[in-house]
Design an enzyme around this catalytic site. Structure first.
Site, PDB file in Angstrom:
ATOM      1  CE1 TYR A   1     -47.184 -55.435  99.642  1.00  0.00           C
ATOM      2  CE2 TYR A   1     -48.596 -53.512  99.615  1.00  0.00           C
ATOM      3  CZ  TYR A   1     -48.426 -54.874  99.483  1.00  0.00           C
ATOM      4  OH  TYR A   1     -49.505 -55.662  99.183  1.00  0.00           O
TER       5      TYR A   1
ATOM      6  CE  LYS B   1     -50.151 -54.371  95.422  1.00  0.00           C
ATOM      7  NZ  LYS B   1     -51.280 -54.669  96.268  1.00  0.00           N
TER       8      LYS B   1
ATOM      9  CB  VAL C   1     -60.619 -57.582 109.649  1.00  0.00           C
ATOM     10  CG1 VAL C   1     -61.961 -58.284 109.806  1.00  0.00           C
ATOM     11  CG2 VAL C   1     -60.744 -56.335 108.781  1.00  0.00           C
TER      12      VAL C   1
ATOM     13  NE  ARG D   1     -55.968 -49.502 106.313  1.00  0.00           N
ATOM     14  CZ  ARG D   1     -55.097 -48.525 106.096  1.00  0.00           C
ATOM     15  NH1 ARG D   1     -55.310 -47.621 105.180  1.00  0.00           N
ATOM     16  NH2 ARG D   1     -54.000 -48.452 106.806  1.00  0.00           N
TER      17      ARG D   1
END
Length: 188
Positions: free
Chosen positions: A18, A22, A59, A82
């Site tokens: 991942y 990017k 969250v 985070r």
């Protein structure tokens, strides 16, 4: 890099597929902009939370579990840092990038909510806003997250885009609770 992530000086060295995609996207954007004389930017957007997110979000999981009266169980420790950004701030950053005009092709610009919190801090906010929340943590690092990042510095976002995050984590979580309560049974 456990230090602050400054777009000017930080060597990007991802350790996951991942993360590599990017970085490749940033490089592709820079080359395309240079070769075709197009103003481009690569917005390095921290994990997004809020209405509309369809993929896993810790969250949202904390909130949904609390609303359902179930325990949230996290496989890793509460001290994992985070940095999130609320969807409304992401929309603002993208709009600012579209208005910004020309700058060096492919310039990387960090976008975050400006706060670095541990998942334990986030759990405490959710528990404060939803006292029915019960969140249990395991120990150690997140086995699914090998890319360690420091705080995203917002220097370019402020200087070039005029971007400054407007939604604090606490306010964003409160908005998300309201949204999920109002739209119970719908997708995120």
């Amino acid at each position: 890099n456990p230090g602050a992530l400054d777009e000017h000086t930080t060597m990007v060295n991802p350790s996951s597929v991942y993360g590599v995609t990017k970085v490749c996207g940033e490089q592709l954007t820079a080359v395309y902009g240079r070769d075709y004389h197009v103003a481009t930017s690569a917005l390095r957007i921290c994990p997004v939370y809020g209405p509309g997110r369809s993929t896993h979000c810790i969250v949202r999981s904390f909130i949904e579990d609390a609303l359902a009266g179930t325990v949230s169980r996290v496989a890793f420790g509460a001290d994992l840092p985070r940095q999130y950004v609320h969807v409304d701030d992401v929309v603002g950053a993208i709009a600012a990038a579209l208005r910004a005009g020309s700058h060096p092709a492919g310039m990387a610009i960090n976008i975050s909510g400006g706060e670095v919190l541990t998942v334990g801090d986030i759990a405490a906010i959710v528990t404060d806003l939803l006292p029915t929340a019960r969140i249990e943590f395991g120990h150690g690092p997140d086995p699914d997250d090998r890319d360690v990042q420091g705080p995203f510095v917002l220097t370019r976002a402020k200087e070039i885009l005029g971007f400054d995050p407007q939604v604090s984590m606490r306010d964003g979580i409160a908005r998300y609770i309201e949204h999920l309560t109002t739209h119970a049974g719908e997708q995120a």
